[in-house]
Design a protein around this motif. Structure first.
Motif, PDB file in Angstrom:
ATOM      1  N   GLY A 117       0.819  -1.219   0.000  1.00  0.00           N
ATOM      2  CA  GLY A 117       0.000   0.000   0.000  1.00  0.00           C
ATOM      3  C   GLY A 117       0.844   1.256   0.000  1.00  0.00           C
ATOM      4  N   HIS A 118       2.077   1.124   0.496  1.00  0.00           N
ATOM      5  CA  HIS A 118       2.959   2.294   0.548  1.00  0.00           C
ATOM      6  C   HIS A 118       4.045   2.213  -0.522  1.00  0.00           C
ATOM      7  CE1 HIS A 118       0.669   3.887   3.810  1.00  0.00           C
ATOM      8  NE2 HIS A 118       0.548   2.624   4.176  1.00  0.00           N
ATOM      9  N   THR A 119       3.672   1.601  -1.653  1.00  0.00           N
ATOM     10  CA  THR A 119       4.480   1.650  -2.862  1.00  0.00           C
ATOM     11  C   THR A 119       4.136   2.952  -3.579  1.00  0.00           C
ATOM     12  OG1 THR A 119       4.148  -0.723  -3.079  1.00  0.00           O
ATOM     13  CG2 THR A 119       4.992   0.418  -5.008  1.00  0.00           C
ATOM     14  N   CYS A 120       5.155   3.688  -3.973  1.00  0.00           N
ATOM     15  CA  CYS A 120       4.912   4.954  -4.670  1.00  0.00           C
ATOM     16  C   CYS A 120       4.509   4.698  -6.115  1.00  0.00           C
ATOM     17  CB  CYS A 120       6.181   5.807  -4.603  1.00  0.00           C
ATOM     18  SG  CYS A 120       6.047   7.325  -5.553  1.00  0.00           S
ATOM     19  N   VAL A 121       3.393   5.266  -6.526  1.00  0.00           N
ATOM     20  CA  VAL A 121       2.995   5.181  -7.935  1.00  0.00           C
ATOM     21  C   VAL A 121       2.961   6.565  -8.581  1.00  0.00           C
ATOM     22  CG1 VAL A 121       1.740   2.991  -7.820  1.00  0.00           C
ATOM     23  CG2 VAL A 121       0.555   5.101  -7.203  1.00  0.00           C
ATOM     24  N   ASP A 122       3.366   7.604  -7.843  1.00  0.00           N
ATOM     25  CA  ASP A 122       3.436   8.963  -8.397  1.00  0.00           C
ATOM     26  C   ASP A 122       4.324   9.813  -7.493  1.00  0.00           C
ATOM     27  OD1 ASP A 122       3.142  11.496  -9.360  1.00  0.00           O
ATOM     28  OD2 ASP A 122       0.947  11.547  -9.216  1.00  0.00           O
ATOM     29  N   ILE A 123       5.541  10.091  -7.961  1.00  0.00           N
ATOM     30  CA  ILE A 123       6.472  10.818  -7.080  1.00  0.00           C
ATOM     31  C   ILE A 123       6.019  12.253  -6.824  1.00  0.00           C
ATOM     32  CG2 ILE A 123       8.526   9.429  -7.628  1.00  0.00           C
ATOM     33  CD1 ILE A 123       9.399  11.714  -9.510  1.00  0.00           C
ATOM     34  N   ASN A 124       5.102  12.744  -7.642  1.00  0.00           N
ATOM     35  CA  ASN A 124       4.557  14.087  -7.399  1.00  0.00           C
ATOM     36  C   ASN A 124       3.186  14.010  -6.731  1.00  0.00           C
ATOM     37  OD1 ASN A 124       6.753  15.495  -8.671  1.00  0.00           O
ATOM     38  ND2 ASN A 124       5.953  14.753 -10.625  1.00  0.00           N
ATOM     39  N   GLY A 125       2.838  12.825  -6.266  1.00  0.00           N
ATOM     40  CA  GLY A 125       1.508  12.630  -5.686  1.00  0.00           C
ATOM     41  C   GLY A 125       1.379  13.269  -4.320  1.00  0.00           C
ATOM     42  N   ALA A 141      -8.150   0.447  -9.973  1.00  0.00           N
ATOM     43  CA  ALA A 141      -7.592  -0.847 -10.381  1.00  0.00           C
ATOM     44  C   ALA A 141      -6.324  -0.672 -11.213  1.00  0.00           C
ATOM     45  CB  ALA A 141      -8.637  -1.650 -11.161  1.00  0.00           C
ATOM     46  N   ARG A 142      -6.277   0.398 -12.027  1.00  0.00           N
ATOM     47  CA  ARG A 142      -5.064   0.629 -12.824  1.00  0.00           C
ATOM     48  C   ARG A 142      -3.860   0.884 -11.918  1.00  0.00           C
ATOM     49  NH1 ARG A 142      -8.520   3.285 -16.315  1.00  0.00           N
ATOM     50  NH2 ARG A 142      -7.987   5.349 -15.521  1.00  0.00           N
ATOM     51  N   TYR A 143      -4.067   1.707 -10.897  1.00  0.00           N
ATOM     52  CA  TYR A 143      -2.971   1.980  -9.957  1.00  0.00           C
ATOM     53  C   TYR A 143      -2.557   0.708  -9.194  1.00  0.00           C
ATOM     54  CZ  TYR A 143      -3.044   7.103 -10.292  1.00  0.00           C
ATOM     55  OH  TYR A 143      -2.922   8.396 -10.723  1.00  0.00           O
ATOM     56  N   ILE A 144      -3.543  -0.011  -8.708  1.00  0.00           N
ATOM     57  CA  ILE A 144      -3.230  -1.190  -7.890  1.00  0.00           C
ATOM     58  C   ILE A 144      -2.553  -2.268  -8.752  1.00  0.00           C
ATOM     59  CG2 ILE A 144      -4.291  -3.076  -6.559  1.00  0.00           C
ATOM     60  CD1 ILE A 144      -6.175  -0.902  -5.371  1.00  0.00           C
ATOM     61  N   TRP A 164       0.430   9.604   4.943  1.00  0.00           N
ATOM     62  CA  TRP A 164       0.733   9.668   6.377  1.00  0.00           C
ATOM     63  C   TRP A 164       2.011   8.929   6.752  1.00  0.00           C
ATOM     64  CZ3 TRP A 164       0.856   4.917   8.775  1.00  0.00           C
ATOM     65  CH2 TRP A 164       0.135   3.881   8.180  1.00  0.00           C
ATOM     66  N   CYS A 165       2.475   8.016   5.862  1.00  0.00           N
ATOM     67  CA  CYS A 165       3.682   7.246   6.179  1.00  0.00           C
ATOM     68  C   CYS A 165       4.954   8.057   5.966  1.00  0.00           C
ATOM     69  CB  CYS A 165       3.741   5.972   5.339  1.00  0.00           C
ATOM     70  SG  CYS A 165       4.240   6.243   3.630  1.00  0.00           S
ATOM     71  N   GLY A 166       4.839   9.190   5.280  1.00  0.00           N
ATOM     72  CA  GLY A 166       6.023  10.003   5.022  1.00  0.00           C
ATOM     73  C   GLY A 166       6.394  10.073   3.548  1.00  0.00           C
ATOM     74  N   MET A 167       5.876   9.132   2.758  1.00  0.00           N
ATOM     75  CA  MET A 167       6.162   9.078   1.321  1.00  0.00           C
ATOM     76  C   MET A 167       5.087   9.856   0.554  1.00  0.00           C
ATOM     77  SD  MET A 167       8.282   7.944  -0.838  1.00  0.00           S
ATOM     78  CE  MET A 167       8.370   7.728  -2.601  1.00  0.00           C
ATOM     79  N   ARG A 168       5.369  10.165  -0.688  1.00  0.00           N
ATOM     80  CA  ARG A 168       4.372  10.789  -1.570  1.00  0.00           C
ATOM     81  C   ARG A 168       3.813   9.760  -2.549  1.00  0.00           C
ATOM     82  NH1 ARG A 168       3.423  15.904  -1.879  1.00  0.00           N
ATOM     83  NH2 ARG A 168       4.722  17.300  -0.634  1.00  0.00           N
ATOM     84  N   GLY A 169       2.574   9.945  -2.926  1.00  0.00           N
ATOM     85  CA  GLY A 169       2.004   9.170  -4.021  1.00  0.00           C
ATOM     86  C   GLY A 169       1.876   7.678  -3.747  1.00  0.00           C
ATOM     87  N   CYS A 170       1.656   7.303  -2.479  1.00  0.00           N
ATOM     88  CA  CYS A 170       1.480   5.868  -2.162  1.00  0.00           C
ATOM     89  C   CYS A 170       0.192   5.346  -2.810  1.00  0.00           C
ATOM     90  CB  CYS A 170       1.381   5.667  -0.655  1.00  0.00           C
ATOM     91  SG  CYS A 170       2.916   6.003   0.193  1.00  0.00           S
ATOM     92  N   VAL A 171       0.240   4.095  -3.254  1.00  0.00           N
ATOM     93  CA  VAL A 171      -0.911   3.543  -3.982  1.00  0.00           C
ATOM     94  C   VAL A 171      -2.148   3.466  -3.082  1.00  0.00           C
ATOM     95  CG1 VAL A 171      -0.268   1.111  -3.579  1.00  0.00           C
ATOM     96  CG2 VAL A 171      -1.659   1.721  -5.559  1.00  0.00           C
TER      97      VAL A 171
END
Ligand SMILES: [Zn+2]
Length: 425
Positions: free
Chosen positions: A242-250, A321-324, A254-261
């Motif tokens: 769930g916390h895989t980035c799929v958009d670095i500008n997203g 579904a496309r993102y996942i 809450w985990c600290g990353m951007r654009g998590c799926v």
């Protein structure tokens, strides 16, 4: 608890033999000796003791291939039981499974919402007692409780849940308290990993050696089974897909990353987008954004509308579904997976959208597809898989402390399973 490692044949041989029987389904003493590498005398001694303990059964003889017909052995499914409890905002699910990992009793209640941890423990302990009574199982046959919750967890005893909707649970020693309240051992596991173990134990994976479960409940996670064993990582938090980035500008997660799926395309995101689409919100009767405890039920409303032909609802799910599918594709490539099992209430509600999208993505662009395909399927028990997995983890901790991939491989190689086909009734 079961006796372990008390045989003169050496510590752990009883567990090893029980696991060989479980993996094979049906197997002879000679077959056990072949797949475990234990001597015939050791196998005979341990099998005699397991028969005395009622943990296994003699079920007949294989057809003779010249010599004396071999007696076939199976687990005795009613010898022991384990309880699984899945703690989630939207539902509390309880199951009792037998030694073979099959559910014999299950119940789903309303979720924990904002109840205090002490209240929830009292409620769970009460239900565990009631369930043992109702299912007519002798309490001494219950090995323990597998308690499943959203992650992340820490390796210390206690629950350490960082998602914003469960902040008030942080540092609460849930497993210790539930064990005190029930008098049973309690093991704690995250929902995605538990669902993978549940799939494996209940036979939903055809005993594939390398697979992942993608779990979509309130959030999104993955459970990993590598070379026949559960893979947990350094702290039990492997598979946080769930916390895989799929958009670095997203957007900031809450985990600290951007654009998590999960943040961009999980059930929360889908529900929020439905609310912000005034036409769709009106069509579905959505008013104020719901509390977290109602995310999965509102997600199901959107899925139902989509299945009934609502194109706006369908477009939202298709986008999710496309993102996942992209995140699933990354997991499959990194781990060279043979199978992905979709599970949890979210996928149960909208499998008609997610399943074909993931299948298409994996069949078109999985890196190792010239060697093998990735089988993407829906769990046979998508709504209760995590709870069943909690119970399976209890069974696993009893029977397979030293399970290794080589045992599974040996069972396959030796054709131990094929003894079943020669079973003479
Ligand atoms: Zn994140």
């Amino acid at each position: 608890m079961l006796q372990k490692g008390t045989t003169s044949a050496g510590p752990g041989s009883a567990s090893l033999i029980l696991d060989a029987i479980r993996v094979a389904g049906t197997i002879s003493r000679v077959g056990i000796s072949q797949v475990t590498g234990l001597t015939g005398a050791t196998v005979s001694n341990v099998v005699r003791r397991l028969l005395e303990q009622d943990l296994i059964l003699e079920i007949g003889r294989a057809e003779s291939t010249g010599g004396k017909p071999r007696v076939l052995l199976e687990l005795n499914p009613t010898a022991r039981y384990a309880i699984g409890v899945h703690l989630d905002h939207s539902a509390l699910t309880f199951v009792v499974v037998n030694l073979a990992g099959a559910p014999v009793f299950q119940e789903t209640q309303s979720g924990i919402a904002q109840a205090s941890p002490d209240e929830v423990v009292e409620r769970m302990a009460h239900e565990v007692d009631a369930m043992i009574l109702r299912s007519g199982i002798e309490r001494e046959r219950v090995l323990g409780v597998g308690l499943v919750s959203p992650g992340p967890l820490t390796s210390q005893s206690g629950i350490h849940l960082a998602p914003p909707f469960m902040k008030h649970w942080e540092e609460y020693p849930l497993d210790v308290r539930l064990s005190e309240a029930t008098g049973l051992p309690v093991l704690l596991e995250n929902d995605a990993t538990a669902s993978a173990v549940g799939e494996y134990w209940s036979g939903g994976t055809d005993r594939e050696a390398n697979f992942a479960t993608l779990f979509m409940g309130t959030g999104l996670g993955a459970g990993l089974f590598m070379q026949g064993s559960q893979y947990s990582g350094a702290s039990g938090n492997a598979g946080e897909v769930g916390h895989t980035c799929v958009d670095i500008n997203g957007p900031q997660c809450w985990c600290g990353m951007r654009g998590c799926v999960e943040f961009m395309a999980g059930p929360h995101a889908v529900v929020a987008k439905a609310h912000s689409d005034s036409v769709l919100a009106h069509e579905l009767g959505l008013t104020a954004l719901p509390p977290d405890s109602e995310i999965t039920s509102q997600f199901a409303v959107i899925a139902t509308a989509s299945a009934a032909g609502n194109t706006r609802a369908r477009a939202l799910l298709e986008e999710s579904a496309r993102y996942i599918a992209v995140a699933a594709h990354s997991v499959a490539n990194i781990l060279d997976l043979q199978m992905i099992v979709l599970t949890g209430q979210g996928f149960a509600a909208a499998s008609d959208i997610y399943l074909p999208r993931l299948q298409e993505t994996l069949s078109n662009s999985f890196f190792a597809r010239s060697s093998h395909s990735v089988d993407v399927r829906l769990s046979r028990a998508a709504e209760t898989a995590a709870a069943i997995g909690g119970a399976a983890i209890v069974l696993q901790s009893e029977f397979v402390p030293q399970r290794s991939a080589s045992l599974v491989a040996n069972v396959r190689k030796a054709g131990a399973v094929s003894e079943l086909s020669t079973l003479s009734k």
